[in-house]
Write a protein that holds these residues in place. Structure first.
Motif, short mmCIF file in Angstrom:
data_model
loop_
_atom_site.label_atom_id
_atom_site.label_comp_id
_atom_site.label_asym_id
_atom_site.label_seq_id
_atom_site.Cartn_x
_atom_site.Cartn_y
_atom_site.Cartn_z
N ALA A 191 0.83 -1.20 0.00
CA ALA A 191 0.00 0.00 0.00
C ALA A 191 0.87 1.26 0.00
O ALA A 191 0.60 2.21 -0.73
N HIS A 192 1.92 1.25 0.80
CA HIS A 192 2.83 2.40 0.87
C HIS A 192 3.45 2.69 -0.50
O HIS A 192 3.53 3.84 -0.93
N GLN A 193 3.87 1.62 -1.20
CA GLN A 193 4.46 1.78 -2.53
C GLN A 193 3.46 2.38 -3.51
O GLN A 193 3.83 3.08 -4.45
N ALA A 194 2.17 2.13 -3.27
CA ALA A 194 1.12 2.66 -4.15
C ALA A 194 0.61 4.01 -3.66
O ALA A 194 -0.32 4.57 -4.25
N GLY A 195 1.19 4.52 -2.58
CA GLY A 195 0.78 5.82 -2.07
C GLY A 195 -0.45 5.80 -1.20
O GLY A 195 -1.09 6.83 -0.99
N VAL A 196 -0.80 4.64 -0.65
CA VAL A 196 -1.98 4.51 0.21
C VAL A 196 -1.53 4.35 1.65
O VAL A 196 -0.71 3.50 1.95
N GLU A 197 -2.08 5.20 2.52
CA GLU A 197 -1.75 5.10 3.95
C GLU A 197 -2.78 4.22 4.64
O GLU A 197 -3.98 4.48 4.54
N LEU A 198 -2.32 3.19 5.30
CA LEU A 198 -3.21 2.32 6.05
C LEU A 198 -3.25 2.81 7.49
O LEU A 198 -2.38 2.53 8.30
N ASP A 199 -4.31 3.55 7.81
CA ASP A 199 -4.44 4.17 9.13
C ASP A 199 -5.54 3.52 9.97
O ASP A 199 -6.06 4.12 10.90
N ASP A 200 -5.89 2.29 9.63
CA ASP A 200 -6.90 1.51 10.36
C ASP A 200 -8.29 2.15 10.30
O ASP A 200 -9.07 2.05 11.23
N SER A 201 -8.60 2.79 9.19
CA SER A 201 -9.90 3.42 9.01
C SER A 201 -10.66 2.76 7.86
O SER A 201 -10.07 2.08 7.02
N ALA A 202 -11.97 2.99 7.85
CA ALA A 202 -12.80 2.48 6.75
C ALA A 202 -12.36 3.07 5.42
O ALA A 202 -12.39 2.40 4.38
N ALA A 203 -11.91 4.33 5.44
CA ALA A 203 -11.46 4.98 4.20
C ALA A 203 -10.25 4.27 3.62
O ALA A 203 -10.10 4.19 2.40
N SER A 204 -9.38 3.73 4.48
CA SER A 204 -8.22 3.02 3.97
C SER A 204 -8.62 1.72 3.29
O SER A 204 -7.96 1.28 2.34
N LEU A 205 -9.72 1.11 3.74
CA LEU A 205 -10.23 -0.09 3.05
C LEU A 205 -10.71 0.27 1.65
O LEU A 205 -10.47 -0.47 0.70
N GLU A 206 -11.37 1.40 1.53
CA GLU A 206 -11.81 1.87 0.21
C GLU A 206 -10.62 2.11 -0.70
O GLU A 206 -10.65 1.77 -1.89
N ALA A 207 -9.56 2.70 -0.15
CA ALA A 207 -8.35 2.95 -0.94
C ALA A 207 -7.72 1.64 -1.39
O ALA A 207 -7.25 1.54 -2.53
N LEU A 208 -7.70 0.64 -0.53
CA LEU A 208 -7.16 -0.67 -0.91
C LEU A 208 -7.96 -1.29 -2.05
O LEU A 208 -7.40 -1.88 -2.97
N ASP A 209 -9.28 -1.14 -1.99
CA ASP A 209 -10.13 -1.68 -3.05
C ASP A 209 -9.86 -1.05 -4.40
O ASP A 209 -10.11 -1.65 -5.44
N GLN A 210 -9.30 0.17 -4.41
CA GLN A 210 -9.03 0.89 -5.64
C GLN A 210 -7.65 0.60 -6.24
O GLN A 210 -7.36 1.00 -7.36
N LEU A 211 -6.80 -0.11 -5.49
CA LEU A 211 -5.45 -0.40 -5.99
C LEU A 211 -5.49 -1.32 -7.21
O LEU A 211 -6.33 -2.22 -7.29
N VAL A 212 -4.58 -1.10 -8.13
CA VAL A 212 -4.42 -2.01 -9.27
C VAL A 212 -3.77 -3.29 -8.72
O VAL A 212 -2.72 -3.23 -8.09
N PRO A 213 -4.40 -4.43 -8.91
CA PRO A 213 -3.95 -5.67 -8.28
C PRO A 213 -2.73 -6.33 -8.96
O PRO A 213 -2.80 -7.44 -9.46
N ARG A 214 -1.60 -5.65 -8.93
CA ARG A 214 -0.39 -6.21 -9.55
C ARG A 214 0.10 -7.47 -8.85
O ARG A 214 0.80 -8.29 -9.43
N TRP A 215 -0.26 -7.64 -7.59
CA TRP A 215 0.20 -8.79 -6.81
C TRP A 215 -0.37 -10.11 -7.33
O TRP A 215 0.17 -11.16 -7.04
#
Length: 146
Positions: free
Chosen positions: A46-70
């Protein structure tokens, strides 16, 4: 890392299946919650993609928007699935009143709501990592409403 004998061992046994936690007492609950919230691989991705995981619901939304390169990396996919599930559980436990980590007899961590309903968040994380569904934010919204 390419270690020939390890690759052969994995082929015979399959990928990592999940997380197991064993605890003897209620006093361990805080330590278990902290351990389960680490999610190093997911936080790194997430950090590499510029997403901060701050233990909030908004961070879950941000994770859902990541391009799934993994999904192209079979080796890290199961570990990322574990982390995604544990992170989802962490957000639920920290933001939904009455939600706590519980451990099934086999060592599987689950989230138990005040109503007694339990969620196997690690399985959800594996599904999300491999297919993108269910969305982490969608499951969180359903749990938060319950």
């Amino acid at each position: 890392m390419n270690i020939p004998f390890l690759g052969n061992w994995r082929k015979r046994r399959g990928p990592a299946g999940g997380v197991a936690v064993f605890s003897d007492s209620e006093s361990d609950r805080e330590g278990v919650a902290e351990l389960l919230s680490e999610c190093e691989l997911l936080r790194s991705q997430a950090h590499q993609a510029g997403v901060e995981l701050d233990d909030s619901a908004a961070s879950l939304e941000a994770l859902d928007q990541l391009v799934p390169r993994w999904r192209d990396d079979e080796e890290s996919l199961p570990w990322l699935g574990n982390d995604a599930g544990l992170y989802l559980g962490t957000v639920i436990v920290r933001t939904v009143p009455g939600a706590v980590w519980d451990i099934w007899p086999g060592g599987q961590p689950v989230v138990r709501l005040a109503s007694g309903r339990e969620f196997d968040v690690v399985s959800v994380g594996h599904e999300w990592a491999s297919s993108g569904a269910p969305e982490l934010s969608q499951l969180y919204a359903e749990v938060a409403e319950a």
